[in-house]
Design an enzyme around this catalytic site. Structure first.
Site, short mmCIF file in Angstrom:
data_model
loop_
_atom_site.label_atom_id
_atom_site.label_comp_id
_atom_site.label_asym_id
_atom_site.label_seq_id
_atom_site.Cartn_x
_atom_site.Cartn_y
_atom_site.Cartn_z
N SER A 153 0.80 -1.31 0.03
CA SER A 153 -0.07 0.15 -0.09
C SER A 153 0.87 1.21 0.07
CB SER A 153 -0.96 0.05 1.27
OG SER A 153 -0.36 -0.11 2.31
N GLU A 154 1.96 1.31 0.44
CA GLU A 154 3.03 2.34 0.53
C GLU A 154 4.40 2.03 0.36
OE1 GLU A 154 2.01 5.45 0.46
OE2 GLU A 154 0.11 5.54 1.08
N THR A 155 5.15 2.39 -0.28
CA THR A 155 6.45 2.52 -0.22
C THR A 155 7.19 3.72 0.32
OG1 THR A 155 6.70 0.85 -2.06
CG2 THR A 155 8.90 2.16 -1.53
#
Length: 273
Positions: free
Chosen positions: A45-47
């Site tokens: 969902s996030e980097t």
């Protein structure tokens, strides 16, 4: 090119809980298109990408504590604020780079944020509070959620207050309606019936390009002020009822919210491209 990568589960009390974030330290910024491709390839969902090189327009910060420039990318877009990837980045830096530091500072799209070591092993993030304001509910979105809705509000996300915790746990929204919406995401929340919890929530992405986020720290900077007002206290505990689940401790302090949680390290490796 070779880059280090870490995967850390934020807001996780144990393995395979919380929200996995990829953390990638950089010496210098790569092209935005490359950062976006890396986030898409990581498919979390996030980097989070960070560098010690601060931009010239960064505001003043406390020289006593390490400071970094931090950016967050979903597989589809760069976002203005992300909680779980901030917690994961701070965990990696505090363990691997600055083991003696009590605080890490981040310059971000949302200004300066800082993360402190908590006394209980948790990390405490200082985020801007964003109390949602009441708006008229869109009947089409309410129908897509498939549960009774008591109230509709708006901040960065659309916020729907549900009748019960059970409704939120069992809901199966119509993503064909939600995904094209011109809003970052939808938060659905309700008071909790469980001992030790004040409220529960789930978060569904639209413009962010994430169908359902396991634990969304930035959503709590919106719903914690709401529940603080409803329940009449500033210290609250929220639980996100995704399949993985995760607990967020919230302290509303005027125009700021302190969000704290545990984390578990999962992976360390090297990306080659």
């Amino acid at each position: 090119m070779k880059l280090d990568i870490y995967q850390i589960d934020a807001f996780a009390a144990g393995p395979f809980e919380g929200n996995p974030a990829a953390v990638m330290p950089l010496t210098d910024w790569l092209d935005d298109s490359v950062l976006q491709q890396l986030a898409e390839e990581n498919n979390l969902s996030e980097t989070a990408f960070y560098t010690a090189r601060l931009p010239v327009d960064a505001g003043p910060h406390d020289p006593e504590y390490p400071a970094y420039h931090l950016r967050w990318f979903t597989p589809a877009v760069e976002v203005d604020l992300c909680g779980h990837a901030t917690l994961a980045t701070a965990a990696q830096i505090l363990e691997d780079v600055h083991p003696d530091a009590a605080r890490i500072q981040f310059w971000t799209r949302s200004g300066w944020l800082h993360v402190d070591r908590g006394s209980d092993g948790k990390l405490v993030m200082d985020f801007p509070a964003e109390p949602p304001v009441p708006i008229a509910a869109d009947p089409r979105i309410v129908a897509a959620l498939g549960i009774p809705v008591r109230e509709c509000l708006k901040a960065t996300d659309l916020v729907f207050v549900a009748e019960s915790e059970h409704d939120i746990a069992s809901m199966a929204p119509d993503f064909a309606v939600i995904s094209p919406l011109k809003v970052r995401g939808i938060v659905v929340t309700a008071a909790s019936d469980l001992k030790g919890l004040d409220f529960v929530s789930r978060w569904f992405g639209a413009a962010a390009g994430v169908q359902e986020d396991p634990v969304t720290g930035s959503a709590h900077s919106q719903i914690a002020p709401y529940w603080a007002d409803v329940l009449g206290r500033n210290s609250l505990v929220g639980r996100q009822l995704s399949a993985r689940g995760g607990t967020v401790h919230c302290e509303v302090r005027g125009d700021r919210v302190h969000l704290s949680g545990a984390y578990r390290r999962y992976l360390r490796g090297t990306v080659e491209f």
